[in-house]
Motif scaffolding. Structure first.
Motif, PDB file in Angstrom:
ATOM      1  N   GLY A  94      50.917 -14.453  -8.167  1.00  0.00           N
ATOM      2  CA  GLY A  94      49.747 -13.802  -8.754  1.00  0.00           C
ATOM      3  C   GLY A  94      49.274 -12.572  -8.009  1.00  0.00           C
ATOM      4  O   GLY A  94      48.306 -11.928  -8.444  1.00  0.00           O
ATOM      5  N   LEU A  95      49.898 -12.191  -6.896  1.00  0.00           N
ATOM      6  CA  LEU A  95      49.479 -11.012  -6.137  1.00  0.00           C
ATOM      7  C   LEU A  95      50.348  -9.813  -6.492  1.00  0.00           C
ATOM      8  O   LEU A  95      51.552  -9.942  -6.740  1.00  0.00           O
ATOM      9  N   ASP A  96      49.718  -8.648  -6.540  1.00  0.00           N
ATOM     10  CA  ASP A  96      50.457  -7.397  -6.713  1.00  0.00           C
ATOM     11  C   ASP A  96      50.733  -6.860  -5.309  1.00  0.00           C
ATOM     12  O   ASP A  96      49.944  -6.102  -4.734  1.00  0.00           O
ATOM     13  N   ALA A  97      51.842  -7.291  -4.741  1.00  0.00           N
ATOM     14  CA  ALA A  97      52.145  -6.958  -3.351  1.00  0.00           C
ATOM     15  C   ALA A  97      53.597  -6.543  -3.219  1.00  0.00           C
ATOM     16  O   ALA A  97      54.471  -7.023  -3.943  1.00  0.00           O
ATOM     17  N   VAL A  98      53.842  -5.643  -2.271  1.00  0.00           N
ATOM     18  CA  VAL A  98      55.202  -5.242  -1.919  1.00  0.00           C
ATOM     19  C   VAL A  98      55.450  -5.721  -0.490  1.00  0.00           C
ATOM     20  O   VAL A  98      54.816  -5.239   0.457  1.00  0.00           O
ATOM     21  N   VAL A  99      56.357  -6.694  -0.348  1.00  0.00           N
ATOM     22  CA  VAL A  99      56.651  -7.263   0.961  1.00  0.00           C
ATOM     23  C   VAL A  99      58.159  -7.282   1.170  1.00  0.00           C
ATOM     24  O   VAL A  99      58.930  -7.321   0.209  1.00  0.00           O
TER      25      VAL A  99
END
Length: 387
Positions: A94-99
């Motif tokens: 559910g997160l808009d993240a770039v990892v």
């Protein structure tokens, strides 16, 4: 013949005697020994018949095991890595993240099974990409979305586009803490933030934007107090010197001859008369000259330092004593903390972080944190740390 028979008889007799002794010896050997001897013999026989009772040897002492357990291997088990990956999957949902996943870190007690590099969270980039564990993702996202962006829009007129990272993972002890307790940085569970940049290019650095701290105000007050005490001491010394001068002048005046009078056309004393008066709390001398009216002259003030002595003390001092005598603090230190937009935003961001993270440290915590915010997710049993 007789001789032979006599010899034979003697030989026979000797033979009989020897035979008798031999028989006697044989009989004696076959007879049982006296009771006492037999008992001794039987006892010895019984003793030798039983097994020998040898006491057990003491146990061989072996080296004691070291109280310190062997250090854990510098590798994470497959089970630990799999469990950490599962937690990361749940945290990213559910997160808009770039990892970017990184290799497991294990340096003794430091590290984490699944570290990640966080490059972007929502519309905010991290420069440089932050090395954290997955447990930091949710609190950072909450802080940015619910607190930083509304505060930035309110105070700066634009949203935050970039978070400037000062440091992340470091296998070290906690700064300023007694003992060898590790910092949360050692668990890849902390982030140091240098500042923020808005979408319209405003640079909000913690060092320059926070403003005056309470430590600064307290230090300035202490310096001003020390300066006032030094000034008071100089005043007292000047006053004592002035009293000594006046005392010496009065003592010398009694030893001088009385003034002589000379005739004048006006018939008044040429030396004149001197009268001491006090007006408005100031000692004055009134000199009545011959042939003229009264001429009052102000004497030195006995209750305070002489202006010339104070000026001389200022001249000799590296820091003039009269400078800043009335104000304990300069105007900017007497005023409340800066109320500019950057300072207001940073204080709102700090206060919000205190509600979310286990530890939040900023410029008010100590001099080491004057230039950054420290946030981590340490599990606090009593309450969160907010400085």
């Amino acid at each position: 013949m007789l001789r032979f028979g006599l010899g034979f008889a003697i030989a026979l007799a000797l033979s009989s005697t020897a035979t008798a002794q031999t028989a006697k010896t044989v009989i004696a050997a076959s007879e049982p020994k006296p009771q006492k001897s037999r008992r001794v013999h039987d006892k010895a026989a019984i003793v030798t018949a039983q097994p020998v009772m040898v006491p057990p040897l003491p146990e061989r002492k072996t080296a004691k095991a070291s109280p310190l357990e062997p250090p854990p291997p510098d590798v994470w088990t497959t089970a630990e890595i799999d469990a950490a990956k599962a937690r990361c999957t749940a945290a990213l949902k559910g997160l808009d993240a770039v990892v970017t996943p990184e290799a497991p870190i294990k340096e003794g007690p430091c590290g984490t099974p699944v570290p990640i590099r966080l490059s972007r969270l929502g519309n905010v980039t991290f420069t440089p990409a932050a090395l954290i564990n997955c447990g930091m993702l949710a609190p950072l996202n909450t802080w940015i979305a619910k607190d930083l962006q509304p505060a930035a829009q309110r105070q700066l007129g634009a949203k935050i586009a970039k978070i400037e990272v000062m440091s992340d993972y470091s296998c070290r002890t906690a700064l300023g803490r007694v003992g060898k307790k590790l910092s949360q940085h050692a668990y890849v569970d902390a982030l140091d933030i240098r500042g923020f940049v808005t979408a319209n290019g405003q640079d909000v650095a913690v060092l320059s934007g926070w403003g005056v701290t309470h430590r600064d105000i307290a230090a300035a007050a202490a310096a001003a107090k020390a300066k006032e005490e030094k000034l008071a001491q100089a005043r007292a010394e000047a006053a004592n010197a002035q009293r000594d001068n006046l005392r010496d002048g009065k003592a010398g005046a009694g030893e001088t001859p009385a003034p002589t009078t000379t005739a004048s056309s006006l018939g008044t004393p040429g030396a004149g008369l001197v009268k001491a008066t006090r007006s408005g709390g100031i000692d004055k001398m009134t000199v009545i000259l011959s042939g003229s009216g009264k001429k009052p002259e102000a004497a030195a003030r006995l209750g305070g330092p002489d202006d010339k002595l104070l000026a001389e003390a200022d001249r000799k001092s590296k820091t003039p004593l009269t400078q800043g005598m009335t104000a304990a603090l300069s105007p900017d230190l007497q005023a409340p903390p800066p109320t500019g937009p950057r300072a207001r935003f940073l204080r709102e961001a700090h206060a919000a972080a205190c509600r979310i993270f286990g530890t939040t440290l900023g410029p008010e915590a100590n001099e080491a944190h004057r230039n950054h915010f420290h946030v981590d997710m340490a599990d606090r049993k009593v309450k969160k740390i907010c400085d």
